[in-house]
Enzyme design. Structure first.
Site, PDB file in Angstrom:
ATOM      1  N   CYS A 193      64.310  34.047  33.193  1.00  0.00           N
ATOM      2  CA  CYS A 193      64.384  35.147  32.242  1.00  0.00           C
ATOM      3  C   CYS A 193      64.031  36.466  32.931  1.00  0.00           C
ATOM      4  O   CYS A 193      63.275  36.503  33.908  1.00  0.00           O
ATOM      5  CB  CYS A 193      63.407  34.881  31.097  1.00  0.00           C
ATOM      6  SG  CYS A 193      63.338  36.155  29.827  1.00  0.00           S
ATOM      7  N   SER A 247      62.052  38.612  31.901  1.00  0.00           N
ATOM      8  CA  SER A 247      60.609  38.839  31.817  1.00  0.00           C
ATOM      9  C   SER A 247      59.905  38.315  33.064  1.00  0.00           C
ATOM     10  O   SER A 247      58.983  38.951  33.589  1.00  0.00           O
ATOM     11  CB  SER A 247      60.028  38.160  30.570  1.00  0.00           C
ATOM     12  OG  SER A 247      60.595  38.707  29.396  1.00  0.00           O
ATOM     13  N   HIS A 287      60.633  40.777  35.863  1.00  0.00           N
ATOM     14  CA  HIS A 287      59.809  41.987  35.760  1.00  0.00           C
ATOM     15  C   HIS A 287      58.451  41.770  36.442  1.00  0.00           C
ATOM     16  O   HIS A 287      57.921  42.670  37.099  1.00  0.00           O
ATOM     17  CB  HIS A 287      59.582  42.365  34.296  1.00  0.00           C
ATOM     18  CG  HIS A 287      60.779  42.954  33.620  1.00  0.00           C
ATOM     19  ND1 HIS A 287      61.653  43.795  34.243  1.00  0.00           N
ATOM     20  CD2 HIS A 287      61.234  42.833  32.336  1.00  0.00           C
ATOM     21  CE1 HIS A 287      62.602  44.171  33.408  1.00  0.00           C
ATOM     22  NE2 HIS A 287      62.375  43.592  32.246  1.00  0.00           N
ATOM     23  N   HIS A 347      58.387  30.691  31.427  1.00  0.00           N
ATOM     24  CA  HIS A 347      57.866  30.589  30.061  1.00  0.00           C
ATOM     25  C   HIS A 347      58.880  29.982  29.101  1.00  0.00           C
ATOM     26  O   HIS A 347      58.527  29.596  27.988  1.00  0.00           O
ATOM     27  CB  HIS A 347      57.461  31.969  29.542  1.00  0.00           C
ATOM     28  CG  HIS A 347      58.596  32.943  29.463  1.00  0.00           C
ATOM     29  ND1 HIS A 347      59.151  33.511  30.589  1.00  0.00           N
ATOM     30  CD2 HIS A 347      59.288  33.449  28.407  1.00  0.00           C
ATOM     31  CE1 HIS A 347      60.137  34.320  30.223  1.00  0.00           C
ATOM     32  NE2 HIS A 347      60.238  34.301  28.915  1.00  0.00           N
ATOM     33  N   CYS A 356      62.922  31.118  24.297  1.00  0.00           N
ATOM     34  CA  CYS A 356      62.884  32.553  24.538  1.00  0.00           C
ATOM     35  C   CYS A 356      64.199  33.213  24.151  1.00  0.00           C
ATOM     36  O   CYS A 356      64.282  33.915  23.153  1.00  0.00           O
ATOM     37  CB  CYS A 356      62.536  32.876  25.982  1.00  0.00           C
ATOM     38  SG  CYS A 356      62.358  34.657  26.281  1.00  0.00           S
TER      39      CYS A 356
END
Length: 368
Positions: free
Chosen positions: A39, A41, A44, A60, A167
């Protein structure tokens, strides 16, 4: 010992390490991971845009099988199939009591510390703690999570598809259903044809939107959005996205605009392509220091609603099973979301493909 992908230094590739994993304590669950999604995220964090304690086991979005439970655990047992919930709400803080478990204060603290609720982590390397992203640490053969982070699911859905629920699907579909509450016959624009953006598109289709405009700069992805319900596409690399959306809506703008990239300029574009009294929903995650510039006079004069959404404003124990029921009923598309499957050792290749915009969703498949 478990094999895991560990971030030691920001901006550097993840290292595949053999970590020690302690047994689950009170209220904790040991999960044998079967699949985990790559992902933005996670990316990042790799880039240092979301600073967290290091070293860190990323990941996650995942699914697996319960292998062991700690004392006091009642909602799952060994052998259960589970999807990870990266916002394990406490049920007691003001936001949980308000019916917004997605904004749980206790879960937010765990995000910042990279630990489990008792302030420690079960991963270690050379006797030193290794932290876990969003209480999950899904890029590991096995992980320990709070009981609230292991949501039991039906057994007839493949793990690789179930993982996406935690997610990208929950965030995208939830943004439409829970946050925006898109009405049948509405017009919708979605900026960003990635894992979340595709799910916003199919969420809008489920909600009965009459016009769904997908916006991206990768033509192959734009073509695929039609599979999920997009009625029109705009290549923002070839034309101004705001002008194109206004042209497609007789100059009015859309009823609902969603931003699923996490860039300040595309967030502003989403606002500017929303009609008066319409709604702009920010789903993409920008770096904490970035700001969005919006014309101040437009706020009262155009009366738009500008909001953000976290985890699709979902309640995972309720919503994850419902989303999988929609898939089983043929109303939610999951298979086309997976662009590539990688072994854990290939995780840096997966992130390279994510960075270049090649994949809708890259997926880690764990060996038996």
């Amino acid at each position: 010992m478990v094999k895991a992908a560990v971030l030691h230094h920001y901006g550097e590739p993840l290292a595949i390490e053999e970590l020690d994993l302690a047994a689950p304590r009170f209220g904790e669950v040991k999960v044998k991971m079967k699949a985990a999604g790559l992902c933005h995220s996670d990316w990042h964090v790799v880039q240092g845009q979301l600073p967290l304690p290091l070293p860190l086991v990323l990941g996650h979005e995942g699914a697996g099988i319960v292998e062991e439970v700690g004392e006091g655990v009642t909602s799952v047992q060994a052998g259960d199939h589970v999807v990870l919930n990266w916002v394990p709400s406490c049920g007691r803080c003001p936001y949980c009591r308000l019916g917004r478990p997605d904004l749980c204060e206790a879960a937010a603290r765990l995000t910042a510390t990279g630990t489990l609720p008792d302030g420690t982590t079960r991963f270690s390397l050379g006797g030193k703690p290794v932290y876990q992203f969003l209480t999950a640490g899904a890029f590991s053969e096995r992980t320990i999570v709070p009981e609230q982070a292991a949501i039991p699911i039906r057994r007839d859905v493949p793990f690789e598809l179930a993982a996406l629920i935690s997610c990208s699907v929950m965030t995208g579909v939830g943004a439409v259903i829970h946050a925006a509450r898109v009405r049948p016959g509405s017009t919708v624009a979605v900026i960003g044809a990635g894992g979340v953006g595709f799910n916003i598109i199919q969420g809008a289709a489920l909600a009965g939107a009459k016009q769904i405009i997908a916006i991206d700069i990768v033509e192959e992805k734009l073509t695929m959005t039609k599979t999920f319900g997009a009625t029109h596409t705009v290549n923002a690399g070839d034309e101004d996205a705001v002008s194109a959306v206004l042209d497609l809506t007789d100059g009015l703008g859309v009823d609902y605009a969603f931003e699923a990239i996490g860039r300040p300029e595309t967030m502003a574009d989403a606002y500017n392509m929303t009609r008066k009294a319409g709604m702009t929903v920010i789903v993409g995650i920008a770096a904490p220091h970035e700001t969005v510039e919006i014309n101040a006079f437009s706020l009262p004069s155009q009366a738009k609603t500008l909001t953000g959404v976290w985890l699709g404003q979902g309640n995972p124990p309720v919503d994850y099973p419902k989303l999988l029921d929609l898939y089983a009923a043929g109303k939610l598309k999951l298979e086309p979301l997976i662009s590539a499957v990688y072994a854990l050792e290939q995780i840096n290749d997966g992130f390279a493909a994510l960075k270049s915009g090649q994949n809708i969703r890259g997926l880690i498949r764990f060996e038996e």
